[in-house]
Design a protein around this motif. Structure first.
Motif, PDB file in Angstrom:
ATOM      1  N   VAL A 273       0.845  -1.190   0.000  1.00 16.63           N
ATOM      2  CA  VAL A 273       0.000   0.000   0.000  1.00 16.63           C
ATOM      3  C   VAL A 273       0.881   1.241   0.000  1.00 16.63           C
ATOM      4  O   VAL A 273       0.667   2.186  -0.770  1.00 16.63           O
ATOM      5  CB  VAL A 273      -0.900  -0.001   1.257  1.00 16.63           C
ATOM      6  N   LEU A 274       1.887   1.208   0.855  1.00 16.99           N
ATOM      7  CA  LEU A 274       2.746   2.378   0.981  1.00 16.99           C
ATOM      8  C   LEU A 274       3.534   2.639  -0.302  1.00 16.99           C
ATOM      9  O   LEU A 274       3.630   3.776  -0.770  1.00 16.99           O
ATOM     10  CB  LEU A 274       3.704   2.199   2.163  1.00 16.99           C
ATOM     11  N   SER A 275       4.056   1.565  -0.855  1.00 17.55           N
ATOM     12  CA  SER A 275       4.882   1.789  -2.051  1.00 17.55           C
ATOM     13  C   SER A 275       4.042   2.308  -3.211  1.00 17.55           C
ATOM     14  O   SER A 275       4.489   3.164  -3.976  1.00 17.55           O
ATOM     15  CB  SER A 275       5.655   0.518  -2.424  1.00 17.55           C
ATOM     16  N   THR A 276       2.791   1.814  -3.342  1.00 14.54           N
ATOM     17  CA  THR A 276       1.917   2.329  -4.388  1.00 14.54           C
ATOM     18  C   THR A 276       1.681   3.822  -4.188  1.00 14.54           C
ATOM     19  O   THR A 276       1.735   4.607  -5.144  1.00 14.54           O
ATOM     20  CB  THR A 276       0.552   1.593  -4.369  1.00 14.54           C
ATOM     21  N   VAL A 284       3.685  10.569   2.721  1.00 18.45           N
ATOM     22  CA  VAL A 284       2.992   9.986   3.876  1.00 18.45           C
ATOM     23  C   VAL A 284       3.487  10.648   5.162  1.00 18.45           C
ATOM     24  O   VAL A 284       4.681  10.697   5.430  1.00 18.45           O
ATOM     25  CB  VAL A 284       3.227   8.458   3.928  1.00 18.45           C
ATOM     26  N   LEU A 285       2.529  11.173   5.948  1.00 17.07           N
ATOM     27  CA  LEU A 285       2.915  11.852   7.188  1.00 17.07           C
ATOM     28  C   LEU A 285       2.812  10.931   8.405  1.00 17.07           C
ATOM     29  O   LEU A 285       3.587  11.023   9.344  1.00 17.07           O
ATOM     30  CB  LEU A 285       2.017  13.077   7.424  1.00 17.07           C
ATOM     31  N   ASP A 286       1.809  10.042   8.380  1.00 17.35           N
ATOM     32  CA  ASP A 286       1.560   9.228   9.576  1.00 17.35           C
ATOM     33  C   ASP A 286       0.834   7.942   9.181  1.00 17.35           C
ATOM     34  O   ASP A 286       0.032   7.955   8.261  1.00 17.35           O
ATOM     35  CB  ASP A 286       0.681  10.039  10.562  1.00 17.35           C
ATOM     36  N   ILE A 287       1.172   6.872   9.881  1.00 18.78           N
ATOM     37  CA  ILE A 287       0.478   5.608   9.603  1.00 18.78           C
ATOM     38  C   ILE A 287      -0.003   5.025  10.922  1.00 18.78           C
ATOM     39  O   ILE A 287       0.712   5.043  11.921  1.00 18.78           O
ATOM     40  CB  ILE A 287       1.425   4.560   8.978  1.00 18.78           C
ATOM     41  N   GLU A 288      -1.231   4.505  10.875  1.00 17.54           N
ATOM     42  CA  GLU A 288      -1.746   3.864  12.089  1.00 17.54           C
ATOM     43  C   GLU A 288      -2.453   2.582  11.655  1.00 17.54           C
ATOM     44  O   GLU A 288      -3.236   2.615  10.705  1.00 17.54           O
ATOM     45  CB  GLU A 288      -2.750   4.817  12.753  1.00 17.54           C
ATOM     46  N   THR A 289      -2.138   1.473  12.290  1.00 22.05           N
ATOM     47  CA  THR A 289      -2.901   0.269  11.953  1.00 22.05           C
ATOM     48  C   THR A 289      -3.902   0.020  13.070  1.00 22.05           C
ATOM     49  O   THR A 289      -3.602   0.207  14.241  1.00 22.05           O
ATOM     50  CB  THR A 289      -1.994  -0.965  11.824  1.00 22.05           C
ATOM     51  N   LYS A 290      -5.093  -0.344  12.685  1.00 21.65           N
ATOM     52  CA  LYS A 290      -6.143  -0.606  13.683  1.00 21.65           C
ATOM     53  C   LYS A 290      -6.463  -2.074  13.665  1.00 21.65           C
ATOM     54  O   LYS A 290      -7.361  -2.538  12.961  1.00 21.65           O
ATOM     55  CB  LYS A 290      -7.383   0.227  13.349  1.00 21.65           C
ATOM     56  N   LYS A 291      -5.699  -2.843  14.483  1.00 23.56           N
ATOM     57  CA  LYS A 291      -5.991  -4.270  14.570  1.00 23.56           C
ATOM     58  C   LYS A 291      -7.031  -4.471  15.652  1.00 23.56           C
ATOM     59  O   LYS A 291      -7.104  -3.699  16.587  1.00 23.56           O
ATOM     60  CB  LYS A 291      -4.707  -5.019  14.913  1.00 23.56           C
ATOM     61  N   PRO A 292      -7.831  -5.504  15.506  1.00 30.68           N
ATOM     62  CA  PRO A 292      -8.851  -5.731  16.534  1.00 30.68           C
ATOM     63  C   PRO A 292      -8.194  -5.987  17.896  1.00 30.68           C
ATOM     64  O   PRO A 292      -7.165  -6.647  17.974  1.00 30.68           O
ATOM     65  CB  PRO A 292      -9.591  -6.972  16.034  1.00 30.68           C
TER      66      PRO A 292
END
Ligand SMILES: Nc1ncnc2c1ncn2[C@@H]1O[C@H](COP(=O)(O)OP(=O)(O)OP(=O)(O)O)[C@@H](O)[C@H]1O
Ligand SMILES: [Mg+2]
Lengths: 311, 259
Positions: A273-276, A284-292
């Protein structure tokens, strides 16, 4: 080696003439030095399982081996274990030092070592100033710390904890959790822990079992159990500027302002996703993953109506 | 049975008694008032019938002793239930017999002390025969103790069987046995059918022996032998009763809900 081996344990109770199963064919094993968390809704059977381990309830069928010994027939096994529950009480008139002395005697700690060990534990748990106070006069936190001090008296190889941080303030609860972890690391103590605090289970447990209606529904490492019931997770990406909203949406992003959200299959990494994005000129300034979370898992599994795996 | 386990529970029982005002009062106050009441009664009846008052006083000492040793055992156990500490105590690995036996030993020690205390007070009222014949006194007390402990074990078995709301048996069951053991009257006063029953009551021979000691200054050994046989029979019945009701309570969940 397995420290605890539970095989096919079932237990039914009768209440007002109606029979119901508190545990149905429960099997699992806990390795030496492992912290095993048990979670499940009220009335799931967690306490019943621990009651069987401390020999206060006898199972209808199945067997529990602790340190290689059959719990139902071995009279000395409890000497190597200890038990703490959030609703533990001692006799109301006994002073903290009476209680510690009684349990030290009950665990056959030699007289010459007794005093020192008690002092050390009271100091460690920060309750050396309450030794002459009656149990009834202690605050919830002081009581709980005393119970933990008592639980360490016999340097247990197996520690059974039934909602041990019930009613504690966050600071003391944290201290208790740290202590559980410390004892587990330092002495290789095997721990079974039940709790309704998901973060506690998540933080402490090496493996967990989810129990519902007396049955084990899921079991394994926290991450894998959690993800088992979820196929996807969300990744939220903040970019400096959205260049082409339409093309992003076509690629499956939800776009709101400069925040992009994409749902990914569990196990799929975000690097693609990031490379695309970068290829298309996004900063990209910030990344957050929302895992359950375990809480999401708990709620989901109860909402869905649970079936044990493979059933 | 592991002696350190017994010692630990005894330590705890004595700590509870000494830290608990009402237990101390219970132990000393009731025997004192009982002996004073019947001691004064014996002074009053001295002019009517020399022996009657002293006999009632003497019987009351053994009655109180029987009550005390049974009650102390059961109240110690009940307090574990009421204080919510039973589960924690059991989790430290007591077997059912260690648990029971420790309670019997600690209540024997405290009841024996109170027995001496009662006999001392009674001697103020001229009841000295129990000090003059220590062997007989010891035998009578020992048999009383066995009977009381058998009842204490039975009461525990019943509470485990019926649930903790039956805790009142701790202070009620013994009175029925005392009534039928013919304390201050001979067995003959009962209707015939009851007389047979009275013969196998745990304290009938004790009370008859005590009355005889007061009247004649001697004690027919038959009372001791019969008393001992019956007390031991009670004990032999009570142990499996306890064993099985404990086991049943463990099976049906009563045990984990005692506290
Ligand atoms: N001693 C007992 N006698 C009868 N029923 C019991 C007994 N102990 C537990 N139960 C019943 O068995 C079921 C399981 O109870 P248990 O206490 O093991 O649940 P739990 O998972 O510990 O719940 P909680 O999260 O509320 O502590 C419940 O329906 C409970 O009412
Ligand atoms: Mg519970």
């Amino acid at each position: 080696m397995d420290a605890i081996k539970v095989s096919g344990v079932s237990k039914k109770f009768k209440e007002k003439g109606k029979t119901f199963w508190a545990l149905r064919d429960v099997s699992f094993s806990v390795k030496k030095g492992e912290i095993f968390g048990i979670l499940g809704p009220n009335g799931a059977g967690k306490t019943t399982l621990l009651n069987i381990m401390i020999k206060l309830v006898s199972p209808d069928s199945g067997r529990i081996e602790i340190l290689g010994k059959d719990v139902s027939s071995d009279n000395n096994i409890l000497e190597e274990m200890n038990f703490v529950s959030g609703d533990t009480k001692f006799h109301w008139v006994l002073r903290a030092d009476d209680i510690m002395n009684f349990y030290a005697m009950a665990y056959n700690i030699p007289k010459e070592k007794r005093k020192e060990r008690i002092e050390k534990l009271l100091t460690f748990f920060g309750i050396d100033d309450i030794r002459e106070r009656k149990f009834d006069d202690l605050s919830t936190g002081e009581k709980m710390r005393l119970i933990f001090a008592k639980a360490m008296l016999n340097r247990p190889k197996i520690l059974l904890l039934d909602e041990p941080t019930l009613g504690l303030d966050p600071a003391i609860a944290m201290r208790v959790r740290d202590e559980i972890k410390r004892v587990n690391r330092k002495f290789g103590t095997t721990v079974i822990l039940t709790s309704h605090y998901m973060n506690e289970i998540e933080q402490l447990s090496d493996r967990i079992a989810f129990i519902h209606d007396g049955r084990i529904i899921d079991m394994g490492k926290v991450e894998s159990v959690k993800l088992k019931r979820f196929g996807t997770y969300d990744v939220i990406i903040k970019v400096k500027k959205v260049l082409d909203k339409d093309s992003l949406e076509k690629q499956g992003f939800q776009v709101s302002g400069s925040v992009l959200k994409k749902r990914l299959a569990i196990g799929k990494s975000i690097s693609n996703v990031l490379s695309t994005l970068q290829k298309n000129g996004y900063e990209v300034l910030d990344i957050e993953t929302k895992k359950p979370t375990l809480e999401d898992y708990f709620v989901k599994i109860l909402k869905k109506g649970v079936k044990p795996e493979g059933a | 049975m592991r002696w350190y386990k017994i010692k630990a529970l005894m330590f705890r029982d004595f700590k509870i008694i000494t830290r608990c005002k009402f237990r101390l009062v219970e132990l000393f106050y009731f025997p004192l008032t009982t002996i004073l009441i019947w001691g004064l009664f014996s002074i009053f009846t001295r002019n009517i019938s020399v022996e009657t008052g002293i006999m009632v006083l003497a019987v009351n000492i053994f009655w109180s002793f029987a009550h005390l040793s049974q009650f102390t055992t059961n109240i110690q156990i009940n307090q574990d239930f009421w204080s919510g500490s039973f589960r924690q105590v059991m989790a430290s690995g007591f077997t059912r017999f260690e648990y029971m036996f420790a309670r019997i030993v600690s209540s024997t020690v405290s009841s024996a002390a109170i027995m001496v205390y009662m006999l001392l007070i009674a001697s103020i009222f001229g009841l000295t025969i129990f000090f003059e014949q220590p062997g007989m006194t010891l035998a009578l007390s020992g048999i009383t103790l066995i009977g009381s402990m058998a009842l204490a074990i039975t009461v525990t078995a019943l509470i485990l069987f019926l649930g903790r709301e039956y805790a009142f048996l701790a202070w009620t069951l013994l009175e029925g046995f005392i009534l039928l053991s013919a304390p201050v009257y001979p067995v003959d006063v009962f209707p015939e059918a009851l007389q047979h029953l009275a013969q196998v009551m745990p304290f009938t021979n004790i009370f008859a022996g005590v009355r005889e000691m007061i009247s004649f200054g001697t004690l027919n050994p038959a009372f001791l032998v019969n008393g001992l046989v019956i007390a031991i029979a009670y004990l032999i019945i009570s142990i499996p009763l306890y064993h099985f009701s404990f086991k049943r309570a463990k099976g049906n969940g009563t045990l984990s809900r005692m506290d």
